[in-house]
Design an enzyme around this catalytic site. Structure first.
Site, PDB file in Angstrom:
ATOM      1  NE  ARG A  43     -38.521  53.522  -9.302  1.00  0.00           N
ATOM      2  CZ  ARG A  43     -39.075  54.664  -9.688  1.00  0.00           C
ATOM      3  NH1 ARG A  43     -38.419  55.786  -9.510  1.00  0.00           N
ATOM      4  NH2 ARG A  43     -40.242  54.689 -10.260  1.00  0.00           N
ATOM      5  CB  VAL A  48     -28.898  56.249  -7.344  1.00  0.00           C
ATOM      6  CG1 VAL A  48     -27.589  56.942  -7.046  1.00  0.00           C
ATOM      7  CG2 VAL A  48     -29.039  55.000  -6.479  1.00  0.00           C
ATOM      8  CD  GLU A  49     -32.020  51.848  -9.678  1.00  0.00           C
ATOM      9  OE1 GLU A  49     -32.950  51.418  -8.988  1.00  0.00           O
ATOM     10  OE2 GLU A  49     -31.255  51.100 -10.306  1.00  0.00           O
ATOM     11  N   GLY A  50     -33.970  57.696  -8.949  1.00  0.00           N
ATOM     12  CA  GLY A  50     -35.103  58.506  -8.531  1.00  0.00           C
ATOM     13  C   GLY A  50     -34.950  58.887  -7.075  1.00  0.00           C
TER      14      GLY A  50
END
Length: 768
Positions: A317, A439-441
């Site tokens: 991330r 995305v990705e949290g």
């Protein structure tokens, strides 16, 4: 009785009893998330008294010769094979040539060590490759990004068995296997722990043998590369209802490798994320059987999937989306500065208009600051650190800043950026912004819960120790431990109170700064001032809200904003020092500082205005914000930053570092040609303005030579090429919209002639 015993039994004990009910307890998933990462520079910022020498000792970012050669060679070659306009509007995929080249050159194995056939690149090199490709093709960048981020490769590297590493890593590195990772469920988005996808322990047949394994059932969506992957990393809840592995029925979240050619696996269907045609889609599985050795890490890692995901996310991330965002911000700044210089209105470049300079100033400094933070984060990751909190800071802030930058660029380009076509270099990125933010949290979750929520526990010098002491089931030990950590916390808060008070009331005049800070000493001192204020207000937030702070998400988000601004500004100052303290670049640093301090002050002001304990808000306002007034960068500073990206100069060259030189992407190549032509012809154009002559008049009067006249003609032609926007004939449009011929034909069909009607027309005829 000693003084310490008296303190413990008569003062600490009732506080200990109160704290056990007031401070937030850690859930299992929260504890795993906290244990999955570590703290670094954010802990210094949280201390209220950062040691600036620690930051200065961090190595400057450097690529190896091999990494630089890959960036100059294969990365550029790949970009020459891709063009997002036909991909997004015609073919819906990268060219087969590009897929083959990515496999042959090892793009999918950048993070895999050389011993397994990968490139073994550093986090910095990984980031630089993704950033460079992102300036040319979002589709190609995402395709390269995913196998090198959260997924099977990263998880096998960190947790895989030796057999898994030997089997899978060489195949992932050379592209024989293409991975995807299935995390998001239909019922569980940001709350991945609520997924209902299951893996039930059972007996089954594998390669002709009866073995104990897992019967998997899942339904995932938004999975990048799922439509083309050959191996799916899968997160699911593992259950053992028949006790084949022991007495525990619900083993928890587990990660496993699932070959997509197994019976029951469905891949191939696609989503279209905001019009971007990278491979992304749903995947489902019905009664898919795999043996236990397909669990990543083997059976010993059953139920440890959440910890594994958090560990992998702590690295990925901080690289993938920040790199893409840094590329988008740089492209927005570069193209806006160039376009504003060549585009004239009322006889002058629009780069000289105050309203345009406002956006250009933000773009110039924003590019410098975001890339500084990206580089610092990569260096930290290359030191082997799992930067969970910093990765959250980078992912959310980078994508938010990308959104702001592209908004400014669209405003500056105006109609030029609105009309779609091969020459529009902004619109595809502008449409794709929500993808990065989601995305990705999701950013809302990251900003509201993770940055300060996890950062305050991990980065604070004492809170995690206190929470762990309170959770000790042995009450005597719990009290002993809590007594020690609580009074250390009291001492820390007392020191922070006086630091915050002194630094606020003197505007940071005497706050700590490196003795040789030179022209950025004021910035260092103000960062020290705001660090102390942030640390003190954070302590009072815990004191007055306790466990309720987790539910005060708007307060948590604002405190997270302060930590984020301090981190990014720290990186900005460090970049300036790393690069040789160029005075010409100081406007970029000062703009970033003034913007950050304005944001920090406003965020803390809003925290104090909304604290439930009003006495705490009033007290802290007097201590930390006396006579504070919000003020961002000045107009003069904004104009200076705007000039740095709209005129040829050394700062502009350093800022973009050749990122867009020789770029053949639609529209940018023409923009480069026009920018050079306009700036080269600038002295000649000034001569004509001073003489109050048109080009034709000057040439007729012999005031300019034939070569100069030709130079002005070529400049005008180059400018016109850039100003022009795409337009399509019906035949050209039919490539994208096959039915356009019928629509066009209907539009051209002449209306049927009516016979004249004698007498008064009906009301319907009159209306027609």
């Amino acid at each position: 009785m000693t003084l310490r015993e008296f303190r413990r039994d008569h003062i600490t004990k009732p506080i200990h009893r109160w704290a056990q009910g007031a401070l937030p307890s850690l859930s299992e998933t929260e504890a795993e998330a906290l244990n999955a990462g570590e703290v670094w520079w954010e802990a210094e910022l949280f201390s209220g008294n950062p040691d600036w020498q620690k930051l200065r000792k961090v190595a400057a970012p450097r690529l190896t010769e091999k990494e630089q050669a890959f960036l100059d060679g294969p990365a550029r070659e790949l970009c020459g094979m891709t063009d997002d306009w036909p991909i997004n509007n015609l073919t819906a995929d990268l060219p087969e040539e590009a897929w083959r080249y990515m496999r042959d050159k090892g793009f999918f194995g950048m993070i895999i060590p050389e011993e397994f056939g990968g490139l073994g690149f550093s986090a910095l090199a990984h980031s630089e490759v993704v950033r460079f490709i992102s300036t040319r093709s979002l589709v190609a960048a995402v395709t390269v990004m995913v196998p090198n981020s959260l997924g099977p490769g990263e998880l096998i590297l960190q947790f895989g068995t030796e057999d898994q590493k030997q089997h899978w890593l060489p195949r992932l590195a050379d592209g024989r296997e293409l991975p995807a990772f299935g995390l998001t469920s239909e019922e569980a988005g940001s709350d991945a722990a609520a997924m209902i996808d299951t893996g039930v322990v059972c007996k089954g047949n594998w390669n002709g043998n009866d073995v104990i394994g897992l019967r998997l059932n899942w339904s995932k969506r938004y999975i990048t590369l799922s439509s083309v992957c050959t191996v799916l990393g899968l997160a699911f809840r593992m259950k053992d209802p028949d006790g084949l592995l022991g007495n525990v029925e619900n083993l928890g979240i587990t990660c496993a490798l699932v070959p997509t050619d197994l019976k029951g696996v469905e891949v191939g269907r696609r989503h279209i994320p905001a019009g971007q045609m990278f491979q992304n889609g749903p995947t489902t599985g019905k009664d898919v059987f795999i043996p236990l050795d397909h669990i990543i890490g083997g059976p010993d890692y059953a139920g440890r999937g959440w910890m594994m995901l958090m560990s992998a996310l702590a690295a990925g991330r901080g690289i993938s989306l920040p790199s893409l965002s840094a590329a988008a911000v740089a492209l927005a700044a570069y193209t806006s500065g160039s376009y504003a210089r060549i585009r004239e209105q009322f006889g002058i470049p629009i780069a000289k208009f105050g309203g345009v300079q406002e956006g250009l100033g933000r773009l110039a400094s924003g590019t410098y600051a975001l890339d500084a933070a990206r580089q610092l984060t990569c260096v930290g990751l290359d030191e082997g650190r799992a930067l969970a909190v910093i990765s959250g800071i980078m992912k959310s802030n980078a994508t938010y800043r990308m959104r702001d930058a592209l908004g400014d660029a669209m405003d500056i380009h105006s109609g030029k950026a609105v009309i779609d076509g091969p020459a529009n270099y902004l619109s595809p990125l502008y449409r794709a912004v929500p993808i990065g933010i989601t995305v990705e949290g999701a950013n809302i979750l990251t900003r509201s819960l993770i940055i300060f929520g996890q950062g305050s526990i991990r980065a604070h010098p004492h809170i995690l120790d206190e929470m762990q002491a309170l959770e000790n089931d042995d009450q005597d030990q719990s009290l002993q431990q809590f007594d020690r950590h609580f009074w250390a916390h009291v001492g820390h808060t007392t020191r922070t109170l006086f630091r915050a008070l002194g630094r606020a009331w003197t505007h940071g005049l005497f706050a700590p700064a490196p003795s040789d800070a030179g022209e950025v000493v004021r910035i260092y001192r103000k960062m020290s001032r705001w660090s102390a204020a942030f640390a003190l207000i954070s302590d009072f937030a815990f004191l007055t809200m306790g466990g309720g702070l987790k539910r005060r998400e708007m307060i948590s988000a604002r405190l997270g904003d302060v930590l984020s601004e301090l981190y990014i500004l720290s990186a900005t100052v460090k970049r300036w020092e790393n690069e040789g303290r160029h005075r010409e670049d100081l406007p970029l640093v000062r703009f970033a500082a003034d913007r950050a301090f304005d944001k920090i002050g406003r965020s803390l002001d809003e925290v104090l205005a909304n604290m439930p304990a009003r006495w705490a808000g009033w007290f802290l306002r007097a201590v930390t914000l006396p006579k504070w007034a919000s003020r961002g960068p000045s107009d003069r500073l904004t104009a200076d930053c705007a000039d740095l990206i709209s005129e040829p100069n050394a700062s502009r060259a350093r800022l973009f570092d050749g990122l867009f030189e020789h770029c053949t992407r639609g529209g940018i190549e023409a923009l480069n040609t026009a920018f050079i032509a306009v700036t080269d012809a600038a002295p000649l154009a000034k001569r004509l303005r001073d003489a109050d002559l048109t080009q034709q008049e000057a040439f007729a009067a012999g005031k300019i030579s034939e070569a100069e006249n030709r130079q002005l003609d070529e400049m005008a032609k180059a400018v016109q090429t850039v100003i022009a926007v795409d337009a399509f004939s019906p035949k050209e449009l039919s490539r994208y919209f096959p039915d356009i011929k019928h629509v066009q034909g209907a539009a051209k069909k002449p209306a049927a002639k009516r016979k004249p009607r004698a007498g008064k027309p009906t009301s319907k005829e009159a209306a027609e």
